[in-house]
Design a protein around this motif. Sequence first.
Motif: not given
Length: 167
Positions: A82-83, A108-109, A125-128, A140-141
């Motif tokens: 993940f970035e 994915v969070t 928060r990451h989206d596929m 990114y919060l």
Amino acid sequence: LSSGARGLVYTVNELPDSIQMMGTRTLDCQLGETLPAYGAQFYAEGDVETWVVPCTMADANVPYFMAIHIPFNPSLDEWKEFETPPDFNQPYHALVNNLFFDPDTGQVTGTTYYSPNYDCGAFERHDMMAESGDYELVEYLEKSNCDGVTGPAEGWPLSWTIDEMGN
């Protein structure tokens, strides 16, 4: 994505061998401790299983890794990375604190708390991406002020978003 078989396992011997190896040998996880405490989740869709596995024990920030398992060809198994936001100058990471995988959206969070009171921290928060199956950081919060006010991490101030900041 649709909802296939889902489950939770609580012992190391219930994990596929390749997932065990990733966790113990590569990521130095303590699976013998974490699985009985937290369990590992799996989501099966067709010929692919997605595993969310706790790595080490922690009070507030339990690091998890996510791995893809192909039962008929485990040599294709891989863990996901993940970035972090571009200005952090950090490499991709395989371990995400309090990782949550939504099998219906593929999102994915992760939440990292800065205090044991759960009143501050960072939420990612990451989206596929459909073509590659890799994950892209989309939001990114961060709430750096630990002020005693708790609430959902999704409500913390926006620090970075792919739409505003680009790649």
